[in-house]
Design a protein around this motif. Structure first.
Motif, mmCIF file in Angstrom:
data_model
loop_
_atom_site.group_PDB
_atom_site.id
_atom_site.type_symbol
_atom_site.label_atom_id
_atom_site.label_comp_id
_atom_site.label_asym_id
_atom_site.label_seq_id
_atom_site.Cartn_x
_atom_site.Cartn_y
_atom_site.Cartn_z
ATOM 1 N N UNK A 1 34.947 40.036 46.505
ATOM 2 C CA UNK A 1 34.837 41.082 47.476
ATOM 3 C C UNK A 1 33.774 40.842 48.615
ATOM 4 N N UNK A 2 32.673 40.131 47.907
ATOM 5 C CA UNK A 2 31.550 39.918 48.863
ATOM 6 C C UNK A 2 31.983 38.921 49.759
ATOM 7 N N UNK B 1 34.937 38.618 50.615
ATOM 8 C CA UNK B 1 36.105 38.940 51.391
ATOM 9 C C UNK B 1 37.342 38.101 51.259
ATOM 10 N N UNK C 1 32.926 48.326 47.936
ATOM 11 C CA UNK C 1 32.505 47.066 48.753
ATOM 12 C C UNK C 1 30.985 47.237 49.106
ATOM 13 N N UNK D 1 37.248 52.489 48.555
ATOM 14 C CA UNK D 1 37.224 50.884 48.622
ATOM 15 C C UNK D 1 35.897 50.431 49.641
ATOM 16 N N UNK E 1 33.849 41.156 41.908
ATOM 17 C CA UNK E 1 32.695 41.668 42.859
ATOM 18 C C UNK E 1 32.379 40.320 43.952
ATOM 19 N N UNK F 1 29.213 46.285 45.612
ATOM 20 C CA UNK F 1 29.523 44.811 45.398
ATOM 21 C C UNK F 1 28.304 43.982 46.438
ATOM 22 N N UNK F 2 28.473 44.302 47.878
ATOM 23 C CA UNK F 2 27.566 43.657 48.623
ATOM 24 C C UNK F 2 26.042 43.817 48.360
ATOM 25 N N UNK G 1 40.018 43.888 50.824
ATOM 26 C CA UNK G 1 38.861 43.046 51.076
ATOM 27 C C UNK G 1 39.474 41.380 50.874
#
Lengths: 105, 229
Positions: free
Chosen positions: B115-116, B118, A54, A50, B112, A57-58, B161
């Motif tokens: 998730x960024x 959160x 992450x 995960x 996505x 994605x970031x 997330x």
């Protein structure tokens, strides 16, 4: 207008900066000490699956902010390579430079 | 002002959800293949084929250029009634493309972003036909069963997330789509799910809206509007 060149050094800095921020968030201080050889998945990696998702994605958002283009890091080409670009920080930086160049072409 | 993407927003349940959320003060982005007639200062229509990953990604990028996405409602869907042994392959493919792949593409693109952030909530539309194993809808039921499985796995992967993924299942809702189905069949199905009077659009919207009006920590849940649950 010409976009400034996005170099491999830029990509490495981007990945390391994001890893450091993730390290704070995930309470994984080892991520702040990452370098080009740091493993991004597998037993030797400080990231779990995960965490890796992450990170991707970031980073897509970071790349957009830095370069003005949206890229998909885990594209089919990347997933089918013999040497995974997600194995180490340096390989991921190489992959990002390629993606940005293709998106700008 | 919270931001929502609703797929299949040009008519029926999708449009009703858009109107409800606009009334609640949301900014609504409507994804649909058909032209959208809804006019509101906080509504933006996008021409999107949810079965096309590129189409979804392009539209989500436009939404994100203006900021965050708090809620995704995967409402776009197609239905077809065919006996299993008489279901054309093209029909089965089309159902899977819109119902399953459409949900997957939107979930990936918006997931996505969430998730960024959160944070975020995804609501997938399914059907009571899945737990009923409804005869005559094999391909449709299979495509929605895939959506339910996707919901559970996505919830499991994204929970850490801050992103929740749930599904809500409806029976026949009074829309143009169900008006084309024979009254006898609708009555029989409504009896089976304990809603002999059927389900109005307002009732369907109110049931789905519990996901954001009465938020909980639940993720991976599948709620049915019927006495099955």
């Amino acid at each position: 207008m010409n976009m400034p060149t996005f170099t491999r050094d830029d990509a490495v800095k981007l990945v390391l900066a994001r890893l450091a921020r993730l390290g704070q968030e995930l309470s994984q201080p080892a991520l702040a000490q990452a370098d080009e050889q740091t493993r991004l998945f597998g037993e030797a990696s400080p990231l779990d699956s995960i965490g890796l998702v992450t990170l991707m994605s970031d980073l897509e958002d970071d790349i957009h902010k830095a370069c003005g283009v949206w890229v998909i890091i885990a594209d089919e080409k990347a997933m089918s390579r013999l040497t995974s670009p997600f194995r180490r920080v340096g390989l991921l930086a190489d992959h990002i430079v390629e993606l940005v160049a293709a998106a700008r072409a | 002002m919270p931001v929502v993407i609703i797929t299949g927003s040009s008519r029926g349940l999708g449009r009703a959800l858009a109107e409800s959320l606009l009334a609640e003060g949301w900014t609504v982005h409507g994804f649909a293949r058909s032209p959208q007639s809804l006019v509101h200062p906080h509504f933006q229509a996008h021409a999107v084929d949810v079965g096309s990953e590129a189409s979804v990604q392009a539209a989500v990028a436009i939404v994100l250029a203006a900021g965050r996405i708090d809620l995704l409602i995967n409402n776009a869907g197609a239905a077809s009634m065919n006996a299993l042994l008489l279901t054309p392959a093209a029909t089965a493919e089309a159902l899977m493309r819109v119902n399953y792949l459409g949900t997957l593409h939107c979930l990936q693109a918006v997931g996505k972003a969430m998730v960024r952030q959160r944070a975020g909530l995804v609501v997938n539309l399914t059907t009571v036909a899945v737990p009923l194993s409804l005869a005559g809808e094999a391909a449709y039921v299979a495509s929605k069963a895939a959506v339910e499985a996707l919901t559970k796995v996505a919830a499991s992967e994204l929970q850490s997330q801050g992103v929740r993924v749930n599904a809500v299942g409806l029976g026949p809702v009074d829309t143009d789509l169900t008006r084309a189905v024979g009254a006898d069949k609708l009555h029989t199905l409504n009896q089976r799910i304990g809603r002999p009077q059927g389900t109005t659009l307002a009732e369907a919207v109110a049931f789905i809206a519990q996901e954001w009006r009465s938020p909980s920590a639940a993720t991976g849940s599948i709620r049915y509007l019927s006495q099955l649950s």
